[in-house]
Design an enzyme around this catalytic site. Structure first.
Site, PDB file in Angstrom:
ATOM      1  N   SER A  64       0.641  -1.362   0.067  1.00  0.00           N
ATOM      2  CA  SER A  64      -0.009  -0.002  -0.108  1.00  0.00           C
ATOM      3  C   SER A  64       0.794   1.375   0.038  1.00  0.00           C
ATOM      4  O   SER A  64       0.371   2.206  -0.525  1.00  0.00           O
ATOM      5  CB  SER A  64      -0.756   0.005   1.256  1.00  0.00           C
ATOM      6  OG  SER A  64      -0.135  -0.006   2.282  1.00  0.00           O
ATOM      7  N   ASN A  76       1.697  -4.274 -14.584  1.00  0.00           N
ATOM      8  CA  ASN A  76       0.509  -4.996 -15.015  1.00  0.00           C
ATOM      9  C   ASN A  76      -0.593  -5.161 -13.997  1.00  0.00           C
ATOM     10  O   ASN A  76      -1.440  -6.095 -13.774  1.00  0.00           O
ATOM     11  CB  ASN A  76       0.891  -6.442 -15.430  1.00  0.00           C
ATOM     12  CG  ASN A  76       1.759  -7.067 -14.383  1.00  0.00           C
ATOM     13  OD1 ASN A  76       2.174  -6.534 -13.463  1.00  0.00           O
ATOM     14  ND2 ASN A  76       2.154  -8.258 -14.413  1.00  0.00           N
ATOM     15  N   ASP A  82       2.585 -18.628 -12.134  1.00  0.00           N
ATOM     16  CA  ASP A  82       1.829 -20.000 -12.024  1.00  0.00           C
ATOM     17  C   ASP A  82       2.904 -20.962 -11.512  1.00  0.00           C
ATOM     18  O   ASP A  82       4.069 -20.630 -11.532  1.00  0.00           O
ATOM     19  CB  ASP A  82       1.448 -20.201 -13.308  1.00  0.00           C
ATOM     20  CG  ASP A  82       2.136 -20.446 -14.472  1.00  0.00           C
ATOM     21  OD1 ASP A  82       3.374 -20.986 -14.381  1.00  0.00           O
ATOM     22  OD2 ASP A  82       2.012 -19.871 -15.561  1.00  0.00           O
ATOM     23  N   TYR A  85       6.458 -21.722 -12.926  1.00  0.00           N
ATOM     24  CA  TYR A  85       7.602 -20.958 -13.372  1.00  0.00           C
ATOM     25  C   TYR A  85       8.437 -21.457 -11.874  1.00  0.00           C
ATOM     26  O   TYR A  85       8.305 -20.539 -10.781  1.00  0.00           O
ATOM     27  CB  TYR A  85       7.137 -19.516 -12.918  1.00  0.00           C
ATOM     28  CG  TYR A  85       8.130 -18.445 -13.200  1.00  0.00           C
ATOM     29  CD1 TYR A  85       8.541 -18.301 -14.335  1.00  0.00           C
ATOM     30  CD2 TYR A  85       8.394 -17.669 -12.254  1.00  0.00           C
ATOM     31  CE1 TYR A  85       9.490 -17.144 -14.848  1.00  0.00           C
ATOM     32  CE2 TYR A  85       9.385 -16.694 -12.446  1.00  0.00           C
ATOM     33  CZ  TYR A  85       9.996 -16.318 -13.926  1.00  0.00           C
ATOM     34  OH  TYR A  85      11.013 -15.084 -13.926  1.00  0.00           O
TER      35      TYR A  85
END
Length: 144
Positions: A64, A76, A82, A85
């Site tokens: 934050s 992004n 996933d 990786y």
């Protein structure tokens, strides 16, 4: 309890810890000193590679305070890592865009992650009519 196998590719960052009953999110730290100019993009090394438990993925987001402290945003919005990786060279990185000139130092906490179960297999059933009540369309709930 699930186990995550982790390989540290930097000896300059603190080891990851999970603090029970505090937060489900685990902080990740910059593993390199970074100087960025406004508008610049950079993949910032987080100094770790991980092998997640079978059937899980990691969700990575800024902390934050990341924008306030460093003036960067995640390119992004949210990173998905996933389970495939998982090799020695699959080093986690934070895709940063500098909104102002900034410096980030080794050890600065810039993002956080949590692991989530993979989505179950889904089947889409085409219908002519949905049973739910209409809410009025996209953006229809107003501002107050």
């Amino acid at each position: 309890m699930e186990t995550i196998r982790i390989r540290y590719v930097s000896d300059q960052i603190e080891k990851l810890t999970y603090i029970e009953n505090k937060s489900d999110w685990i902080d990740l730290r910059a593993a390199e000193d970074v100087v960025m100019k406004q508008g610049e993009f950079r993949l910032i090394s987080l100094g770790v590679a991980m092998e997640l438990p079978a059937g899980y993925e990691a969700h990575m987001v800024p902390r934050s305070s990341t924008f306030k402290n460093f003036g960067i945003i995640q390119a992004n919005s949210m990173g998905i890592i996933d389970g495939s990786y998982c090799g020695d060279n699959d080093i986690w990185r934070f895709p940063a865009i500098a909104m102002r000139d900034t410096q980030i130092h080794v050890g600065d906490r810039i993002c956080q992650f949590r692991i989530m179960k993979n989505q179950p297999t889904l089947v889409f059933e085409e219908v002519e009519h949905l049973e739910g009540a209409d809410r009025g369309g996209f953006g229809s709930t107003g501002t107050r």
